[in-house]
Design a protein around this motif. Structure first.
Motif, mmCIF file in Angstrom:
data_model
loop_
_atom_site.group_PDB
_atom_site.id
_atom_site.type_symbol
_atom_site.label_atom_id
_atom_site.label_comp_id
_atom_site.label_asym_id
_atom_site.label_seq_id
_atom_site.Cartn_x
_atom_site.Cartn_y
_atom_site.Cartn_z
ATOM 1 N N LEU A 35 -5.817 31.086 33.743
ATOM 2 C CA LEU A 35 -6.484 31.301 35.141
ATOM 3 C C LEU A 35 -7.637 31.785 35.676
ATOM 4 O O LEU A 35 -8.038 32.548 36.625
ATOM 5 C CB LEU A 35 -5.282 32.178 36.244
ATOM 6 C CG LEU A 35 -3.679 31.278 35.801
ATOM 7 C CD1 LEU A 35 -2.771 32.282 36.513
ATOM 8 C CD2 LEU A 35 -3.940 30.066 36.427
ATOM 9 N N SER A 36 -8.628 31.849 34.576
ATOM 10 C CA SER A 36 -10.061 32.312 34.909
ATOM 11 C C SER A 36 -10.765 31.359 35.900
ATOM 12 O O SER A 36 -10.529 30.319 36.096
ATOM 13 C CB SER A 36 -10.834 32.136 33.626
ATOM 14 O OG SER A 36 -10.249 32.960 32.615
ATOM 15 N N ASP A 37 -11.728 32.016 36.613
ATOM 16 C CA ASP A 37 -12.692 31.172 37.408
ATOM 17 C C ASP A 37 -13.352 30.134 36.658
ATOM 18 O O ASP A 37 -13.596 30.269 35.650
ATOM 19 C CB ASP A 37 -13.597 32.105 37.978
ATOM 20 C CG ASP A 37 -12.694 33.008 39.109
ATOM 21 O OD1 ASP A 37 -11.916 32.912 39.569
ATOM 22 O OD2 ASP A 37 -13.570 34.338 39.470
ATOM 23 N N GLY A 38 -13.604 29.211 37.509
ATOM 24 C CA GLY A 38 -14.439 28.024 36.940
ATOM 25 C C GLY A 38 -13.532 26.915 36.470
ATOM 26 O O GLY A 38 -12.438 26.930 36.091
ATOM 27 N N VAL A 39 -14.233 25.802 36.020
ATOM 28 C CA VAL A 39 -13.674 24.574 35.529
ATOM 29 C C VAL A 39 -14.253 24.420 34.258
ATOM 30 O O VAL A 39 -15.563 24.459 33.848
ATOM 31 C CB VAL A 39 -14.016 23.280 36.393
ATOM 32 C CG1 VAL A 39 -13.576 22.059 35.858
ATOM 33 C CG2 VAL A 39 -13.574 23.518 38.016
ATOM 34 N N ALA A 40 -13.515 24.355 33.106
ATOM 35 C CA ALA A 40 -13.890 23.891 31.690
ATOM 36 C C ALA A 40 -13.954 22.497 31.491
ATOM 37 O O ALA A 40 -13.055 21.961 32.123
ATOM 38 C CB ALA A 40 -13.035 24.557 30.764
ATOM 39 N N GLU A 41 -14.985 22.146 30.782
ATOM 40 C CA GLU A 41 -14.977 20.668 30.411
ATOM 41 C C GLU A 41 -15.424 20.635 28.922
ATOM 42 O O GLU A 41 -16.475 21.548 28.558
ATOM 43 C CB GLU A 41 -15.821 19.948 31.415
ATOM 44 C CG GLU A 41 -17.314 19.996 31.669
ATOM 45 C CD GLU A 41 -17.947 19.308 32.350
ATOM 46 O OE1 GLU A 41 -19.226 18.826 32.146
ATOM 47 O OE2 GLU A 41 -17.289 18.799 33.531
ATOM 48 N N VAL A 42 -15.091 19.580 28.061
ATOM 49 C CA VAL A 42 -15.659 19.286 26.993
ATOM 50 C C VAL A 42 -16.861 18.363 27.118
ATOM 51 O O VAL A 42 -16.589 17.254 27.576
ATOM 52 C CB VAL A 42 -14.450 18.736 26.042
ATOM 53 C CG1 VAL A 42 -15.068 18.671 24.738
ATOM 54 C CG2 VAL A 42 -13.262 19.679 25.865
ATOM 55 N N ARG A 43 -17.960 18.653 26.216
ATOM 56 C CA ARG A 43 -18.919 17.718 26.511
ATOM 57 C C ARG A 43 -19.481 17.338 25.037
ATOM 58 O O ARG A 43 -19.338 18.230 24.159
ATOM 59 C CB ARG A 43 -20.215 18.139 27.139
ATOM 60 C CG ARG A 43 -20.070 18.480 28.593
ATOM 61 C CD ARG A 43 -21.385 18.887 28.948
ATOM 62 N NE ARG A 43 -21.389 19.068 30.368
ATOM 63 C CZ ARG A 43 -22.094 19.721 31.325
ATOM 64 N NH1 ARG A 43 -23.295 20.293 30.536
ATOM 65 N NH2 ARG A 43 -21.920 20.006 32.458
ATOM 66 N N VAL A 44 -19.761 16.024 24.696
ATOM 67 C CA VAL A 44 -20.274 15.773 23.435
ATOM 68 C C VAL A 44 -21.733 16.319 23.557
ATOM 69 O O VAL A 44 -22.792 15.655 24.461
ATOM 70 C CB VAL A 44 -20.248 14.336 23.133
ATOM 71 C CG1 VAL A 44 -20.738 13.839 21.971
ATOM 72 C CG2 VAL A 44 -18.784 13.988 23.440
ATOM 73 N N MET A 45 -22.267 16.988 22.445
ATOM 74 C CA MET A 45 -23.666 17.415 22.546
ATOM 75 C C MET A 45 -24.452 16.057 21.681
ATOM 76 O O MET A 45 -24.074 15.722 20.902
ATOM 77 C CB MET A 45 -23.859 18.427 21.389
ATOM 78 C CG MET A 45 -22.978 19.826 22.364
ATOM 79 S SD MET A 45 -23.201 21.187 21.154
ATOM 80 C CE MET A 45 -24.999 21.522 21.146
ATOM 81 N N LYS A 46 -25.911 16.059 22.157
ATOM 82 C CA LYS A 46 -26.616 15.189 21.624
ATOM 83 C C LYS A 46 -27.146 15.596 20.173
ATOM 84 O O LYS A 46 -27.201 16.813 19.985
ATOM 85 C CB LYS A 46 -27.883 14.771 22.514
ATOM 86 C CG LYS A 46 -27.412 14.270 23.798
ATOM 87 C CD LYS A 46 -28.777 14.089 24.852
ATOM 88 C CE LYS A 46 -28.613 13.552 25.878
ATOM 89 N NZ LYS A 46 -29.693 13.422 26.889
ATOM 90 N N LYS A 47 -27.204 14.862 19.212
ATOM 91 C CA LYS A 47 -27.599 15.224 17.827
ATOM 92 C C LYS A 47 -28.817 15.963 17.917
ATOM 93 O O LYS A 47 -28.795 17.077 17.313
ATOM 94 C CB LYS A 47 -27.826 13.921 16.841
ATOM 95 C CG LYS A 47 -26.525 12.953 16.609
ATOM 96 C CD LYS A 47 -27.089 11.864 15.731
ATOM 97 C CE LYS A 47 -25.792 11.026 15.769
ATOM 98 N NZ LYS A 47 -25.981 9.830 14.779
ATOM 99 N N ASP A 48 -30.029 15.987 18.787
ATOM 100 C CA ASP A 48 -31.208 16.824 18.825
ATOM 101 C C ASP A 48 -30.773 18.170 19.278
ATOM 102 O O ASP A 48 -31.293 18.874 18.655
ATOM 103 C CB ASP A 48 -32.336 15.973 19.219
ATOM 104 C CG ASP A 48 -31.969 15.652 20.739
ATOM 105 O OD1 ASP A 48 -30.708 15.525 21.139
ATOM 106 O OD2 ASP A 48 -32.959 15.585 21.627
ATOM 107 N N LYS A 49 -29.857 18.218 20.257
ATOM 108 C CA LYS A 49 -29.677 19.363 20.741
ATOM 109 C C LYS A 49 -28.676 20.302 19.861
ATOM 110 O O LYS A 49 -28.733 21.417 19.679
ATOM 111 C CB LYS A 49 -28.770 19.264 22.122
ATOM 112 C CG LYS A 49 -28.500 20.533 22.700
ATOM 113 C CD LYS A 49 -27.651 20.432 24.022
ATOM 114 C CE LYS A 49 -27.471 21.745 24.685
ATOM 115 N NZ LYS A 49 -26.731 21.581 26.160
#
Length: 53
Positions: A35-49
């Motif tokens: 119940l923390s503030d904010g919205v969590a999302e999963v992102r795929v990181m680009k290979k260079d990043k």
């Protein structure tokens, strides 16, 4: 690589990175249940990043 990003009040903060998609999803669900503030999302990181280039 996957990263967990928390969006809250117009800001985005990367809080966790992992190579395991399941672990990333479980961390996202943990944020929802806390119940923390904010919205969590999963992102795929680009290979260079992911390599830090």
């Amino acid at each position: 690589m996957y990263e967990i990003v928390i969006k809250d009040k117009g800001k985005e903060v990367s809080v966790f990175t992992t190579e395991d998609k399941l672990e990333a999803e479980l961390r996202r669900q943990r944020h929802i249940r806390s119940l923390s503030d904010g919205v969590a999302e999963v992102r795929v990181m680009k290979k260079d990043k992911a390599k830090g280039e």
